[in-house]
Write an enzyme that holds these catalytic residues in place. Structure first.
Site: not given
Ligand SMILES: *Cc1c(COP(=O)(O)O)cnc(C)c1O
Length: 383
Positions: A46, A98, A170, A195
């Site tokens: 962990r 998001y 982000d 992504k």
């Molecule tokens: C998809 C996304 C998230 C969340 O990520 P997950 O891996 O799906 O939990 C956060 N911020 C943005 C801009 C995203 O496109």
């Protein structure tokens, strides 16, 4: 090292016992110790796992951070950052963000007494006016999702620093290939590695990259204590995927530029949102803080109607109708009913997100095939 080299080599070295150039997937929960507390740097999985460490070193290198922390998802990464806050603390966040971030903020953290203001960050003045004596964090998404507005990271990070608030960006939409927020004054970068970083739509993962001592200490404590860590197989997939990040993002940007121009010239298409257009209100800032304008394009049809938009999204054959973005394959989505459904309609519309908006994540296929697919879907929709 330059960026393209770092995507392959940052923090990587051949595995010691065999010389394997890729780190093995260490499927283990614990590590043998020679004597109590005498070990090779790993105690319990962990806390650390060598496959995860390899990924973390690479991600830190990409954002030019001292540390990166990998999480089980982008949402888990955001959750860990927000847990640094205490009841009564205040966060200023981008108003167009998001949907899952909005849900996390308003439905998990607001009930614990954290307060959020959602602000149109295209104006520095709006942000300046939103600060209170309890503001601890500025949360930026740029380009914004799904409207592709641009936020000036360095200007806003400077304002936040003046209020002793940390700036979090982000960076999922741009990826470190296009934008490195820590170099623009941000304190922490959060990624959904699901992504562009993973890039192949085969994993869920997240990360925080930072050189901020207090954030580093807190996240090291949290990964150990709350344990929202990714498994070694997902770390391996992210590590394998990220090595082609520079090439994939370059091709996505080229394709997106071609599609944005194609859509803008099309008689059946209405408003096209793409920061690469000189007429885009954030174009100037995007040219300064990004290396290119990204692989995302949003648009509406000239006949601005939800049903027609839905028919279009069900008519493409190469563009798959799906949530997510940043993979090698092109995706089309309906933000209002998919990624952003957890934001109330009134709040969505106040931020400019209409039910007729169509969002494209442009992949790395041949641009001619992508244009032909859109052309065919438009004819079918409007027949
Ligand atoms: C998809 C996304 C998230 C969340 O990520 P997950 O891996 O799906 O939990 C956060 N911020 C943005 C801009 C995203 O496109």
């Amino acid at each position: 090292m330059k960026f393209n080299t770092r995507t392959i080599h940052a923090g990587q070295k051949p595995e010691e016992t065999s010389g394997a150039v890729m780190p093995p997937v260490f499927f283990t929960s614990t590590y043998a110790q020679e004597a109590p507390n005498r070990h090779k740097g790993h105690e319990y999985a962990r806390v650390t796992n060598p496959t995860r460490t390899a990924l973390e070193h690479l991600l830190a290198g990409l954002e030019e951070a001292t540390h990166a922390f990998a999480f089980a998802s982008g949402c888990a990464a955001m959750d860990a950052l927000l847990k640094m806050l205490r009841p009564g603390d205040h966060v200023i966040a981008t108003n167009d963000l998001y949907g899952g971030s909005y849900r996390l903020f308003t439905q998990v953290f607001e009930p614990y007494g954290i307060r959020f203001s959602f602000v149109d960050m295209s104006s520095d003045e709006n942000v300046r006016n939103a600060f209170t004596s309890r503001t601890r964090m500025l949360w930026i998404e740029t380009p914004t999702n799904p409207l592709l507005n641009i936020v000036d990271i360095s200007a806003l990070a400077e304002i936040a620093a003046g209020h002793k608030a940390v700036t979090v960006v982000d960076n999922t939409f741009a990826s470190p290939a296009l934008q490195q927020p820590l170099l623009l004054g941000a304190d922490a970068v959060v990624h959904s590695t699901t992504k562009y970083i993973g890039g192949h739509s085969d994993l869920i993962g997240g990360a925080v990259c930072t050189s901020h001592d207090e954030i580093c200490d807190n996240l090291a404590f949290q990964t150990k204590t709350t344990g929202a860590i990714p498994g070694p197989m997902d770390c391996y997939l992210a590590l394998r995927g990220v090595k082609t990040l520079a090439l994939r993002v370059q091709r996505s940007c080229e394709n997106a530029r071609e599609l944005a121009n194609f859509l803008a010239d099309h008689p059946d298409v209405g408003d096209v949102r793409y920061p690469g257009f000189t007429a885009h209100p954030g174009h100037h800032i995007a040219s300064r803080q990004m290396n290119d304008f990204g692989g995302m394009v949003s648009f509406s049809l000239k006949k601005d109607d939800k049903q027609l938009a839905e028919r279009f999204m069900s008519s493409t054959t190469i563009f798959t109708l799906a949530e997510s973005l940043g993979g090698v394959e092109s995706l089309v989505s309906h933000p209002a009913s998919m990624t952003h459904a957890s934001i109330p309609k009134k709040v969505r519309e106040a931020a400019g997100l209409r039910d007729s908006l169509i969002r494209l994540s442009v992949g790395i296929e041949d641009a001619d095939d992508l244009k032909a697919d859109i052309e065919a879907a438009l004819s079918k929709t409007l027949a």
